[in-house]
Scaffold this active site. Structure first.
Site, PDB file in Angstrom:
ATOM      1  N   ASP A 119       0.866  -1.173   0.000  1.00  0.00           N
ATOM      2  CA  ASP A 119       0.000   0.000   0.000  1.00  0.00           C
ATOM      3  C   ASP A 119       0.905   1.225   0.000  1.00  0.00           C
ATOM      4  OD1 ASP A 119      -1.772   2.049   0.391  1.00  0.00           O
ATOM      5  OD2 ASP A 119      -2.730   1.188   2.171  1.00  0.00           O
ATOM      6  N   SER A 197      -1.875  13.376 -15.563  1.00  0.00           N
ATOM      7  CA  SER A 197      -3.119  13.358 -16.339  1.00  0.00           C
ATOM      8  C   SER A 197      -3.358  14.750 -16.920  1.00  0.00           C
ATOM      9  CB  SER A 197      -4.288  12.971 -15.434  1.00  0.00           C
ATOM     10  OG  SER A 197      -5.534  13.179 -16.080  1.00  0.00           O
ATOM     11  N   TYR A 210      -9.701  13.909  -7.947  1.00  0.00           N
ATOM     12  CA  TYR A 210      -8.724  13.381  -8.902  1.00  0.00           C
ATOM     13  C   TYR A 210      -7.860  14.498  -9.467  1.00  0.00           C
ATOM     14  CZ  TYR A 210      -7.043  11.013 -13.151  1.00  0.00           C
ATOM     15  OH  TYR A 210      -6.264  10.487 -14.156  1.00  0.00           O
ATOM     16  N   LYS A 214      -3.850  15.084  -8.915  1.00  0.00           N
ATOM     17  CA  LYS A 214      -2.994  15.016 -10.097  1.00  0.00           C
ATOM     18  C   LYS A 214      -2.246  16.333 -10.326  1.00  0.00           C
ATOM     19  CE  LYS A 214      -3.740  10.874 -11.993  1.00  0.00           C
ATOM     20  NZ  LYS A 214      -2.677   9.923 -12.381  1.00  0.00           N
TER      21      LYS A 214
END
Length: 382
Positions: A119, A197, A210, A214
């Protein structure tokens, strides 16, 4: 045979067949000569493909590559491509079941692969992960930060914990792993590859956790690239656009899950808007082998970055319009994974349109926990 070589070979044969009975002006040619020219075109296409495959197969010979999030999606395809390039790969993921399945699949393709349950949100586990990678294959040349999670829905349906989870996986995880890996990569003049991204540069409505994570990750990657100058270590920032990885099956949708699933799956699966994971992974491997510092994968991502850089106000206005077109948060907020939301009538209709992404999901090991349990129950039924 792949890429542009297949169309070249087929075009040669198709042209020869279509002209088999005609005599072009001003100098007539017999059908046999035309077929010979077509065969020559096909042979050139085959030869070019073989040469390309040979170059591809030696890009990463003798290298050892560690990939986070390597049990499915783009991470798994990256493991395949690095392996096809001659590298040994260590993939890590949180779940043993998906990890073992990915290692078995890679080994079956002739890739030297090793799996480590880890993890990356646990800073104490990072050193153990790096130790295991070096111990198993004897060295470490590339670290690819590819792990990610995604939750889609209006921001009012998302809690603080959702933002913390996104930051843990897509900022703090790469942060701890990259910082720990730099010293280990100096002897091999290695590379850290960060898969960010287009969302890092163009924040899309209903994907706020997200995009936030990012954005921080991209800043970390570009800053480390500058600060590792002179160390021999290269940091490569990768900016993909929409990719057909089947990720819509594992995304968690909140608010109105069926409608959120529909727009997301449609955007991620249309051929002219998205690129295949195979294409993206090949680009990343070539950029890593060439020690490039920055890679934007799709034309759509490049256009989005350019638009935001030249006209940020106009881009923000366009995103506001997109936000108004997306589903509103209902009174009763629901939460479902894509594997469930996609079973609605609307989801099945979208699936029929985005069949390429559905197929990609099966190739990329994109099965949710619910689907795996269902399969096991079916296998246990006499």
């Amino acid at each position: 045979m792949s890429g542009w070589k297949v169309p070249l070979a087929l075009a040669g044969l198709r042209w020869a067949w279509s002209h088999r009975g005609r005599a072009p002006e001003p100098e007539p040619r017999n059908p046999g000569e035309l077929l010979l020219w077509g065969a020559a075109g096909a042979a050139l296409g085959v030869a070019a493909s073989a040469l390309s495959e040979r170059r591809r197969s030696g890009l990463m010979n003798g290298k050892v590559v560690l990939i986070t999030g390597g049990s499915r999606g783009l991470g798994l395809q990256l493991a395949r491509e690095f392996g096809f390039g001659g590298a040994s790969v260590v993939i890590c993921a949180r779940g043993r079941e998906g990890l073992d399945r990915a290692v078995a699949e890679l080994s079956g393709r002739g890739v030297r692969a090793h799996g480590v349950v880890c993890d990356i949100t646990d800073p104490d586990a990072i050193e153990d992960l790096l130790d295991e990678a070096e111990r198993h294959f004897g060295r470490l040349d590339v670290v690819v930060n590819s792990a990610g999670i995604m939750r889609v829905g209006p921001q009012e349906t998302l809690s603080d914990d959702h933002f913390r989870q996104a930051m843990d996986v897509m900022f703090w995880g790469p942060f701890h792993l990259s910082r720990a890996a730099v010293d280990r990569l100096r002897p091999t003049r290695g590379t850290i590859v960060n898969i960010t991204s287009i969302g890092a540069y163009l924040s899309v409505p209903h994907m706020l956790p997200y995009s936030t994570a990012k954005h921080a990750w991209a800043a970390l990657s570009e800053g480390m690239a500058a600060e590792t100058a002179g160390t021999g270590v290269r940091v490569t920032t990768v900016v993909p656009g929409l990719m057909r990885t089947g990720s819509h099956r594992g995304v968690v949708f909140t608010g109105d899950p069926e409608r959120e699933y529909a727009w997301f799956a449609l955007a991620a699966g249309l051929p002219l808007v998205s690129v295949s994971a195979e294409h993206a992974a090949r680009r990343v491997v070539r950029a890593t082998a060439g020690r490039r510092g920055f890679l934007v994968i799709s034309p759509m991502a490049r256009a989005g970055m350019a638009a935001h850089g030249v006209a940020p106000g106009l881009t923000q206005g366009a995103m506001r319009l997109v936000g108004r077109l997306l589903p509103d948060a209902p009174g009763d907020v629901e939460e479902r994974p894509g594997s469930e939301a996609g079973q609605s009538r609307l989801g099945r209709l979208v699936g029929a349109v985005t069949v390429l992404n559905e197929r990609a999901g099966r190739r990329m090991n994109q099965r949710s926990r619910v689907e795996r349990i269902s399969q096991r129950n079916e296998e246990d039924t006499p």
